[in-house]
Design an enzyme around this catalytic site. Structure first.
Site, mmCIF file in Angstrom:
data_model
loop_
_atom_site.group_PDB
_atom_site.id
_atom_site.type_symbol
_atom_site.label_atom_id
_atom_site.label_comp_id
_atom_site.label_asym_id
_atom_site.label_seq_id
_atom_site.Cartn_x
_atom_site.Cartn_y
_atom_site.Cartn_z
ATOM 1 N N CYS A 289 -11.921 -24.431 -5.245
ATOM 2 C CA CYS A 289 -13.242 -23.946 -4.856
ATOM 3 C C CYS A 289 -14.257 -24.165 -5.975
ATOM 4 O O CYS A 289 -15.458 -24.285 -5.710
ATOM 5 C CB CYS A 289 -13.187 -22.478 -4.458
ATOM 6 S SG CYS A 289 -12.501 -21.408 -5.742
ATOM 7 N N HIS B 267 -13.064 -16.512 -6.990
ATOM 8 C CA HIS B 267 -13.409 -17.521 -5.982
ATOM 9 C C HIS B 267 -14.857 -17.955 -6.193
ATOM 10 O O HIS B 267 -15.702 -17.163 -6.612
ATOM 11 C CB HIS B 267 -13.231 -16.925 -4.585
ATOM 12 C CG HIS B 267 -13.672 -17.841 -3.475
ATOM 13 N ND1 HIS B 267 -13.057 -19.045 -3.230
ATOM 14 C CD2 HIS B 267 -14.661 -17.736 -2.564
ATOM 15 C CE1 HIS B 267 -13.650 -19.629 -2.207
ATOM 16 N NE2 HIS B 267 -14.633 -18.858 -1.799
#
Length: 999
Positions: free
Chosen positions: A415, A817
């Protein structure tokens, strides 16, 4: 005596006399067995079952009580066999007449005690099971008080228990029974609503059969979608039945089975129809576990739209408050599970603060799951709403979301790359120039980036897997499949692209030289690559690379010895500015950049990514670490190289005034509740006092001296990249902790750029040059005073608008994330966004340390002019519309989600690059793709359609070859009832009953 005692048992006026009659009958029957055998004969039993006894109806449970007592007395007599045969027939007849729960339960008790009375033979046994299922479907409770409900539940449990015994003794009856069950719940007859008591049957179906039964059910060609929808809705209603086990297991299994064969229409209809009912079951403790399991699966799988989640949002707060008032351990445990589910949903469907803020307030005291856990949960049950049927597939041109943007598939903790790539892709001018490059035959990293950008712009897939680019661009020290720092990756990527183009340009210029490589093939390849990049570079300065033109700026650092006033100046290029957070304690005690080495905090290092070369143009990119107020890497040796030796003059008072001004700014920063990007930039540009262990080695003084260091931006980039240094090293735990402070993001800011007059000499071909200046007179001292009175040093305010924001969610750099918010911003920017009167000015610290107007106020003014659906949220494979409000409020709503890397686009009439008529397509749209790129995309889009078609054909073959057809007996071919939902767990009978059943 037998007749008298029988009359007392069946017609006694009160329980006492009936009990006396039973005792007399048993006593005489035991001692006069032959006489009782003659009395208790076939005729008596048949008459009781068919006609009753006097005024007592044959459907009264007392009849069966009497028959069971009689059978016990003659069990050792030969005539009992004749009665068993009679009862086998009569038991089937009674079940076919749909007995009420009390009678049916009494019959099942008799048959359980005397299994010899059960219908024998496969045909009769099968008919008995099927009719017993239908009888249960007709059950209704006759009362609403708790005692009556408990009695009703026990009666239903008695009946379903007998059914389980028959299935166990004769397994061949199980599948037809389930067929009958599905026929009942899938019937479209609105005049009859099957009872939720059917839920009691589900718990007795072996769980080992789930896979086979669900596959057969979902692939049965005789099952109509309407029948399946009706059956699934009723199974979900079964969640209201107390004490039934495994109901939720079968419901979830059926939901997954339908998703596996892509029957998404059924799933969508059922979810929207029943999601509120399932949520309401959470109010009742007995059925709460199953209801929460089904609710979780329904919400987590319904990921294409927030519609289902938003149906229950208005009811969440009241339920949460109810759980908190209970104070029971079970309620607290369920509240934690519900809170986790709600956080997952709000994470997935961001951008609705007006809906979510009351919920966030209600659950603020509950633990919040990590981003990794949320992503894992969301990935467990996901299905898409796109139809896979062949006609639909052939007519559908795109699998993208309504945003028209393409996501990037997470290849395993990638990510950090996906968020950066999406931010670069949304940098419109940069994307257009990358796509316009003529790179045929070149295997460079820029070529791979162009390939990736082309697919993001033109693929029909919902998400693209950037495997080739990831392998080519991953820094060698990055461990695969582990989380990394997206800022570090961005610096490495821009550095690689810059160095690659510079190298190929050098090879191109040397292609006619005799000193080139001896191997002709290598030479030709290198020369061709160099020519490609030479043509590709946009038509500004011929010596600048594309990265320099898009992201390159220049920073001038000046160090002034406070003893002799000699100065050293150096210009360095940068592609991003790293902005430090200084601890409030340091701000309160000293000026923002006046620190001793003992006060160093690793979290406050300011790093500036630079594109540096020697005068020969051969030095690689490197990182310049600038003192952010808490640390410095410019040691004595470095300072010595930069020093000069002008005459000294004692101006201690003016320097003290500077320090006082710095202290004033620090106090104002401390007083602000929320920092803004403006504050961090002002702090970055503020003067810094080098003292203590940070003293500067002055060659003029030939010793370590206190000095003042100032930085000025002298050349602004087209795209200003700002990295907020949120990660500080914890020496105790040896990890990088995260600074979670909220930072206000101005939609529009003005960057102070001080262009030198006349400009400092720059060596030709050099990307960065250190310059030494010495000045003896008073003029230079005046120019450097913080008053900024001299017009020559007044900054020009260059307007920028926010283009992209990369957000980090988590508490450390090694975990969490990344996702990004972005919008399309061209050289002139979105209309109505750049108003000088309302733009957030960023004033140089030498002129005005901090603007008076709150950045939050300016931002709110700008929100009024925001174009609807202008912002996008890129979260790996998912791309959704969002708003700037969501961007600005992300940290206040989700404390661990913080802006990390910001992209600002300079506003001007042109992009600073040549926009000749030959490249006119760059202005209002992406340029046309090279033929090989378009061919590759066309080929992949055809492959995508073939994949969809193959999936549809595979399903058709599975349905045609299904070995098990759930077609109940007694239905003709013209009216298939649906398919067997082997007790999918949760649904059933009219909801007028549900309220009475749950307690």
């Amino acid at each position: 005596m037998f007749a008298l005692s029988t009359r007392l048992v069946l017609q006694g006026p009160d329980p006492f006399q009936r009990q006396v009659g039973r005792q007399v009958l048993e006593a005489y029957g035991r001692y006069h067995r032959a006489e009782f055998e003659a009395f208790f004969n076939r005729g008596l039993v048949l008459g009781l079952l068919q006609r009753g006894y006097g005024e007592l109806s044959n459907r009264d449970p007392a009849i069966l009580d009497y028959i069971q007592a009689g059978l016990r007395l003659i069990m050792s007599c030969p005539s009992v066999l004749e009665l068993f045969e009679l009862l086998q027939v009569e038991a089937l007849r009674l079940v076919c007449e749909r007995p009420a729960p009390p009678l049916c339960a009494r019959l099942c008790q008799l048959l359980g005690d005397f299994p010899q009375c059960l219908p024998r033979g496969r045909k009769l046994s099968l008919a008995f099971c099927q009719q017993l299922v239908r009888s249960i479907a007709h059950f209704q409770s006759q009362g609403s008080r708790e005692a009556e409900l408990r009695l009703y539940v026990s009666q239903v449990t008695q009946v379903s228990g007998l059914l389980r015994s028959v299935w166990k003794a004769e397994p061949d009856t199980l599948l037809p029974s389930l067929q009958e069950l599905f026929a009942v719940i899938s019937a479209a007859d609105t005049s009859f609503e099957p009872s939720v008591a059917l839920a009691s049957v589900v718990q007795h179906i072996p769980l080992q059969m789930i896979t086979v039964l669900i596959r057969s059910l979902t692939t049965d060609p005789n099952v109509k979608d309407a029948s399946m929808t009706q059956a699934l809705c009723r199974m979900i209603d079964w969640l209201s039945w107390p004490l039934a086990q495994h109901v939720e297991t079968w419901v979830i299994a059926l939901l997954k089975g339908l998703a596996a064969v892509q029957k998404f229409t059924i799933l969508i209809d059922v979810t929207l129809l029943k999601i509120e009912l399932v949520f309401n079951r959470l109010w009742f403790p007995l059925v709460r576990p199953g209801a929460l399991a089904v609710l979780s699966h329904m919400l987590l799988s319904f990921q294409h739209s927030p519609e289902a989640f938003h149906l229950i949002v208005p009811h969440v707060v009241s339920l949460v408050h109810s759980f908190k008032r209970d104070g029971l351990p079970s309620s607290t445990a369920f509240l934690m599970q519900l809170t986790e589910l709600i956080h997952c949903m709000m994470y997935h469907y961001s951008g609705f603060p007006e809906l979510y803020e009351p919920i966030l307030e209600a659950i603020k005291d509950m633990p919040k799951p990590t981003e990794e856990k949320i992503k894992l949960i969301l990935s467990q049950s996901a299905w898409t709403s796109q139809s896979s049927s062949l006609p639909s597939c052939l007519s559908r041109l795109s699998g993208k979301s309504e945003t028209g943007k393409t996501g990037l598939i997470n290849l395993g903790n990638t990510c950090y790359m996906n968020s950066v790539i999406q931010a670069l892709f949304m940098a419109t001018d940069f994307r257009r120039h990358v796509l316009s490059l003529n790179l045929n035959g070149c295997n460079s990293l820029m070529r791979k980036l162009q390939h990736l950008f082309a697919f993001l712009a033109h693929t029909q897939r919902e998400a693209y897997a950037p495997r080739i680019f990831f392998e080519a661009s991953r820094p060698p020290w990055f461990t695969p499949r582990s989380q990394q720092d997206c800022s570090e990756y961005l610096r490495f990527l821009l550095d690689r692209l810059h160095e690659e183009e510079r190298t190929l340009k050098a090879l191109s210029s040397a292609k006619t030289s005799e000193s080139v490589m001896n191997e002709e093939s290598h030479t030709q390849e290198a020369v061709h690559k160099a020519q490609v990049f030479a043509e590709a570079a946009c038509m500004g300065s011929e010596e600048r690379t594309l990265i320099e033109k898009m992201f390159g700026g220049k920073l001038k650092t000046t160090i002034c010895c406070l003893n002799c006033k000699s100065m050293s100046q150096k210009e360095e290029a940068f592609t991003d500015l790293s902005l430090a957070f200084c601890p409030p304690t340091s701000l309160e005690n000293v000026g923002p950049k006046c620190v001793e080495r003992s006060e160093v905090n690793d979290g406050c290092v300011v790093q500036t990514n630079t594109l540096a070369t020697s005068p020969a143009g051969e030095a690689p990119l490197n990182n310049l670490e600038v003192n952010g107020g808490c640390d410095t890497t410019m040691n004595e040796g470095t300072m010595k190289d930069l020093s000069t030796e002008p005459n000294s003059e004692n101006t201690t008072n003016s320097e003290l005034n500077k320090v006082q001004d710095n202290r004033d700014m620090s106090q104002r920063l401390v007083g602000k509740s929320t920092l803004s990007v403006t504050d961090l930039l002002n702090y970055f540009l503020a003067p810094e006092i080098l003292s203590g262990d940070n003293k500067y080695y002055c060659e003029k003084c030939a010793s370590l001296q206190n000095a003042e260091k100032t930085m000025q931006i002298i050349e602004e980039p087209e795209y200003l990249i700002l990295t907020l240094l949120r990660f500080s090293y914890d020496p105790k735990c040896h990890i990088r902790r995260k600074i979670l402070d909220n930072v206000s993001l101005p939609l529009v800011l003005e960057l102070p750029v001080k262009r030198a007059t006349p400009p400092l000499a720059v060596v030709s071909g050099g990307w960065s040059v250190g310059v030494e200046i010495s000045d003896i007179g008073e003029n230079l001292a005046k120019k450097l005073k913080p008053s900024g009175a001299d017009e020559v040093t007044c900054p020009q305010l260059v307007p920028y608008v926010l283009s992209s924001v990369v957000v980090h969610s988590g508490v450390s750099s090694e975990s969490g994330h990344y996702y990004s918010y972005a919008r399309n911003v061209t050289g002139s920017g979105p209309s109505g966004l750049c108003h000088p009167s309302t733009a957030l000015s960023l004033i140089s610290p030498q002129d005005k340390l901090l603007t008076e107007e709150s950045p939050c106020t300016v931002v709110e003014n700008e929100l009024d002019t925001e174009v609807p659906k202008e912002w996008f949220l890129f979260n790996d494979s998912r791309v959704t519309f969002t708003s700037f409000q969501s961007v600005q409020k992300i940290t206040s709503r989700f404390p661990k989600d913080t802006a990390y890397v910001l992209f600002y686009k300079k506003q001007n009439n042109t992009c600073g690059l040549n926009t000749s008529s030959s490249n006119g397509l760059w202005i209002n749209g992406d340029p046309p793709l090279q033929k090989d790129l378009m061919d590759a995309i066309t080929k992949d889009n055809k492959l995508y359609l073939q994949e969809q078609e193959l999936s549809a054909r595979t399903q058709a073959l599975q349905a045609a070859s299904a070995s098990c057809s759930f077609r109940p007996n007694g239905f003709d071919d013209n009216d298939p009832p649906g398919s067997c939902g082997p007790a999918g767990g949760g649904g059933g009978g009219g909801f007028s009953t549900v309220g009475r059943l749950v307690f």
